[in-house]
Design an enzyme around this catalytic site. Sequence first.
Site, mmCIF file in Angstrom:
data_model
loop_
_atom_site.group_PDB
_atom_site.id
_atom_site.type_symbol
_atom_site.label_atom_id
_atom_site.label_comp_id
_atom_site.label_asym_id
_atom_site.label_seq_id
_atom_site.Cartn_x
_atom_site.Cartn_y
_atom_site.Cartn_z
ATOM 1 N N TYR A 186 -7.953 6.487 4.507
ATOM 2 C CA TYR A 186 -6.874 5.542 4.199
ATOM 3 C C TYR A 186 -6.427 4.839 5.484
ATOM 4 O O TYR A 186 -5.994 3.690 5.474
ATOM 5 C CB TYR A 186 -5.711 6.265 3.503
ATOM 6 N N LYS A 221 1.631 1.846 5.112
ATOM 7 C CA LYS A 221 2.493 2.374 4.037
ATOM 8 C C LYS A 221 3.685 3.131 4.626
ATOM 9 O O LYS A 221 4.776 3.121 4.051
ATOM 10 C CB LYS A 221 1.702 3.280 3.090
#
Length: 257
Positions: free
Chosen positions: A158, A165
């Site tokens: 990720y 995020k």
Amino acid sequence: MTLSLEGRTYVVMGVANKRSIAWGIARSLHAAGARLVFTYAGERFEKEVRTLVDTLEDERSLLLPCDVANDEDIAQCFAQIKERVGVIHGVAHCIAYANKDDLSGEYMKVSRDGFLLAHNISAYSLTAVAREAKELMTEGGSIVTLTYLGGERVVQNYNIMGVAKASLDASVKYLANDLGKYGIRVNAISAGPIRTLSAKGVGDFNTILKQIEERAPLRRTTTQEEVGDAALFLFSDLSRGITGEIIHVDSGYHILG
Ligand code: KAL
């Protein structure tokens, strides 16, 4: 109190196709009687989004382009919304982007440009949008964004999106603090992995989904409908005491070590 959103208008940003989480949110809002304004990223998405919006058979729906990398574009988009619908009651921000090359291997290889791009589109855009949307939420409102567990802890591959995020999650809290005095709430939904366009090209996505089915407390993967209904709750007055929160809609996966 019910979940009817009759008489309310919501802006849904980030529908790309029928698998989009944004589309799941739109369907839940539509079912509750809300009027919807859709914004899409650029010409390549227009046709697909228009076809989807047409299936709602709601003449009140509005469709506008909005490039969140561009402040002027965001301002113009919300000026148009103001002109065409007036007051809005919420925004679903379902937008993220990172270079594909920055989504595998070692995180530390990310370039300055790749870092800034991911943050620009995936995190700063929420703040830029909230600032413009605030002016139209004169009756109070609710802003909902989409985040992922990879912003809280390391999730393989990720990488830069996890760092972006984390910035988005912090933005939710600072924006909630700024906007609370105007009766505007800001929250995020942390969705479990769903097969969307943004998950496309992820080599081992099947393995990721299988692991959720085997390990998550609810023993199943997350659906667009589940996220849509959680968003409906956050947009409704049933959640009127909740702001600055991250709600995990992930079959409980996040509680596992
Ligand atoms: C650990 C997971 C596996 C996947 C790794 C990274 C996923 C990152 C999401 C990020 C938003 C994807 C992209 O930006 C892809 C982009 O480089 C290429 N794709 C596109 O241009 C398409 C056409 C457009 C529509 O995509 C975008 N984003 O504009 C995370 C998984 C388990 C959960 C996911 C998929 C989380 C998430 O954030 O989406």
